[in-house]
Write a protein that holds these residues in place. Structure first.
Motif, PDB file in Angstrom:
ATOM      1  N   LEU A  80       0.829  -1.205   0.000  1.00  0.00           N
ATOM      2  CA  LEU A  80       0.000   0.000   0.000  1.00  0.00           C
ATOM      3  C   LEU A  80       0.864   1.256   0.000  1.00  0.00           C
ATOM      4  O   LEU A  80       0.585   2.218  -0.739  1.00  0.00           O
ATOM      5  CB  LEU A  80      -0.926  -0.015   1.218  1.00  0.00           C
ATOM      6  CG  LEU A  80      -1.892   1.161   1.337  1.00  0.00           C
ATOM      7  CD1 LEU A  80      -2.863   1.178   0.161  1.00  0.00           C
ATOM      8  CD2 LEU A  80      -2.672   1.095   2.654  1.00  0.00           C
ATOM      9  N   MET A  81       1.924   1.246   0.788  1.00  0.00           N
ATOM     10  CA  MET A  81       2.801   2.420   0.844  1.00  0.00           C
ATOM     11  C   MET A  81       3.537   2.605  -0.478  1.00  0.00           C
ATOM     12  O   MET A  81       3.717   3.732  -0.953  1.00  0.00           O
ATOM     13  CB  MET A  81       3.797   2.260   1.993  1.00  0.00           C
ATOM     14  CG  MET A  81       3.130   2.306   3.352  1.00  0.00           C
ATOM     15  SD  MET A  81       4.309   2.354   4.669  1.00  0.00           S
ATOM     16  CE  MET A  81       5.101   3.890   4.318  1.00  0.00           C
ATOM     17  N   SER A  82       3.968   1.491  -1.088  1.00  0.00           N
ATOM     18  CA  SER A  82       4.623   1.585  -2.408  1.00  0.00           C
ATOM     19  C   SER A  82       3.656   2.134  -3.441  1.00  0.00           C
ATOM     20  O   SER A  82       4.037   2.931  -4.309  1.00  0.00           O
ATOM     21  CB  SER A  82       5.120   0.203  -2.835  1.00  0.00           C
ATOM     22  OG  SER A  82       6.048  -0.302  -1.923  1.00  0.00           O
ATOM     23  N   LEU A  83       2.396   1.716  -3.329  1.00  0.00           N
ATOM     24  CA  LEU A  83       1.377   2.208  -4.257  1.00  0.00           C
ATOM     25  C   LEU A  83       1.178   3.713  -4.093  1.00  0.00           C
ATOM     26  O   LEU A  83       1.085   4.450  -5.086  1.00  0.00           O
ATOM     27  CB  LEU A  83       0.061   1.461  -4.008  1.00  0.00           C
ATOM     28  CG  LEU A  83      -1.141   1.902  -4.841  1.00  0.00           C
ATOM     29  CD1 LEU A  83      -0.892   1.630  -6.315  1.00  0.00           C
ATOM     30  CD2 LEU A  83      -2.404   1.168  -4.375  1.00  0.00           C
ATOM     31  N   VAL A  84       1.129   4.178  -2.843  1.00  0.00           N
ATOM     32  CA  VAL A  84       0.963   5.617  -2.590  1.00  0.00           C
ATOM     33  C   VAL A  84       2.126   6.407  -3.175  1.00  0.00           C
ATOM     34  O   VAL A  84       1.945   7.454  -3.812  1.00  0.00           O
ATOM     35  CB  VAL A  84       0.836   5.876  -1.069  1.00  0.00           C
ATOM     36  CG1 VAL A  84       0.894   7.370  -0.763  1.00  0.00           C
ATOM     37  CG2 VAL A  84      -0.462   5.280  -0.536  1.00  0.00           C
ATOM     38  N   VAL A  85       3.371   5.883  -2.978  1.00  0.00           N
ATOM     39  CA  VAL A  85       4.553   6.560  -3.527  1.00  0.00           C
ATOM     40  C   VAL A  85       4.476   6.624  -5.053  1.00  0.00           C
ATOM     41  O   VAL A  85       4.751   7.654  -5.665  1.00  0.00           O
ATOM     42  CB  VAL A  85       5.831   5.822  -3.077  1.00  0.00           C
ATOM     43  CG1 VAL A  85       7.049   6.390  -3.804  1.00  0.00           C
ATOM     44  CG2 VAL A  85       6.021   5.959  -1.576  1.00  0.00           C
ATOM     45  N   ASP A  86       4.071   5.501  -5.681  1.00  0.00           N
ATOM     46  CA  ASP A  86       3.957   5.480  -7.147  1.00  0.00           C
ATOM     47  C   ASP A  86       2.921   6.475  -7.643  1.00  0.00           C
ATOM     48  O   ASP A  86       3.106   7.137  -8.676  1.00  0.00           O
ATOM     49  CB  ASP A  86       3.582   4.073  -7.613  1.00  0.00           C
ATOM     50  CG  ASP A  86       4.752   3.109  -7.521  1.00  0.00           C
ATOM     51  OD1 ASP A  86       5.885   3.595  -7.308  1.00  0.00           O
ATOM     52  OD2 ASP A  86       4.536   1.894  -7.643  1.00  0.00           O
ATOM     53  N   LEU A  87       1.802   6.574  -6.920  1.00  0.00           N
ATOM     54  CA  LEU A  87       0.759   7.509  -7.324  1.00  0.00           C
ATOM     55  C   LEU A  87       1.222   8.960  -7.183  1.00  0.00           C
ATOM     56  O   LEU A  87       0.894   9.812  -8.015  1.00  0.00           O
ATOM     57  CB  LEU A  87      -0.516   7.279  -6.502  1.00  0.00           C
ATOM     58  CG  LEU A  87      -1.206   5.930  -6.709  1.00  0.00           C
ATOM     59  CD1 LEU A  87      -2.452   5.820  -5.851  1.00  0.00           C
ATOM     60  CD2 LEU A  87      -1.555   5.720  -8.178  1.00  0.00           C
TER      61      LEU A  87
END
Length: 308
Positions: free
Chosen positions: A289-296
């Motif tokens: 989830l945190m990696s997804l937030v960073v990517d977004l």
């Protein structure tokens, strides 16, 4: 943008299933009888053994156990521990402690790592730079469990500056020493990354142009060196929050911190496969989830990434 978000969300599904499959396979290699571990290695009647095995699917193949686990995980129902406590309640109870510890470690990492790395980068090949590189190399080389026990002995037992263990009635003050130990490995990498980034930007064309325009050295460093140098460092530190929570297992075990890492360690000792997988899967979900937030955030800052 919405297509990019949907694509990234879909990519998390195989990551989740793959992580669960690897965990189940690894735990199958563990030696020992979970029923005997539950009973404290005392004799257990066949009726009790059969009941426990049926309740926790201990006699089923690993892929069947994995199917039951994923089926429950879809509704956040991870089952019960061997002591009868719902695993989700255990996670709710221990996760805030680990988050507090991870944020404290992240703060130490960011403040000291960026400060020392920046000074070292601005003074390349000087005494401070050489000393910082040697110290960071030493910190990377020493295993965290060795460092943890040494610091516990020196500051907790010999000097008495803090309690050697944390325990159930924890306070933020009790978490300072474990947070320092947890931050040290990443802190060393932050120093080296910041130092390299600052050194590279000092010789960049736009910095030479700024100097040629007559700007003061302080203005050049502040506006043209630090601003560009800290972009990869801040990104690295942000992603580190997930790895810090995952790496808390060793630190929490050494200092008896009642966090989710210590709960996972206790579950491993008892042979509670479902509990271990539930906790680790929860941590994987947080990390993804945190990696997804960073990517977004990247996609918002640089629209070209959406089309890669």
């Amino acid at each position: 943008m919405w297509w990019y978000v949907a694509k990234r969300l879909l990519q998390t599904i195989p990551v989740f299933i793959g992580a669960v499959a690897i965990l189940f396979l690894l735990l199958q290699l563990r030696q020992g009888d979970p029923v005997l571990n539950l009973a404290g290695n005392k004799p257990v009647s066949q009726e009790v053994r059969d009941a426990i095995a049926a309740q926790y699917h201990l006699d089923d193949p690993w892929y069947s156990q994995m199917f039951y686990f994923i089926k429950g995980a879809l509704t956040l129902n991870f089952g019960d521990t061997f002591s009868g406590q719902p695993v989700m309640d255990l996670i709710k109870e221990t996760f805030p402690v680990t988050v507090t510890l991870a944020f404290m470690a992240l703060g130490i990492d960011a403040i000291l790592g960026i400060t020392i790395g920046t000074i070292a980068g601005l003074n390349r090949n000087g005494i401070f730079d050489s000393t910082a590189l040697v110290i960071s190399l030493l910190l990377i080389s020493i295993p965290i469990f060795v460092l943890g026990f040494v610091m516990q002995l020196i500051f907790g037992v010999k000097l008495g500056w803090t309690s050697p263990t944390v325990g159930g009635d924890w306070t933020v003050t009790d978490l300072i020493l474990p947070a320092i130990v947890l931050a040290i490995a990443n802190f060393a990498y932050t120093i080296r990354l910041t130092r390299t980034s600052v050194a590279e930007n000092l010789s960049a064309d736009h910095v030479r142009t700024a100097r040629a325009k007559g700007l003061s050295n302080r203005a050049v460093v502040r506006n043209h060196v630090l601003r560009n140098s800290l972009v990869p460092v801040v990104t690295y530190i942000g992603i580190n929050l997930g790895s810090l929570m995952a790496g808390a297992v060793i630190t929490e075990t050494i200092f008896n911190v009642p966090g989710i890492g210590n709960a996972a360690y206790i579950a491993i000792q008892k042979g509670e496969t479902a509990t271990v997988v539930a906790i680790v899967t929860f941590m994987v979900m947080v990390y993804v989830l945190m990696s997804l937030v960073v990517d977004l955030i990247y996609a918002v800052l640089d629209p070209r990434i959406r089309y890669v």
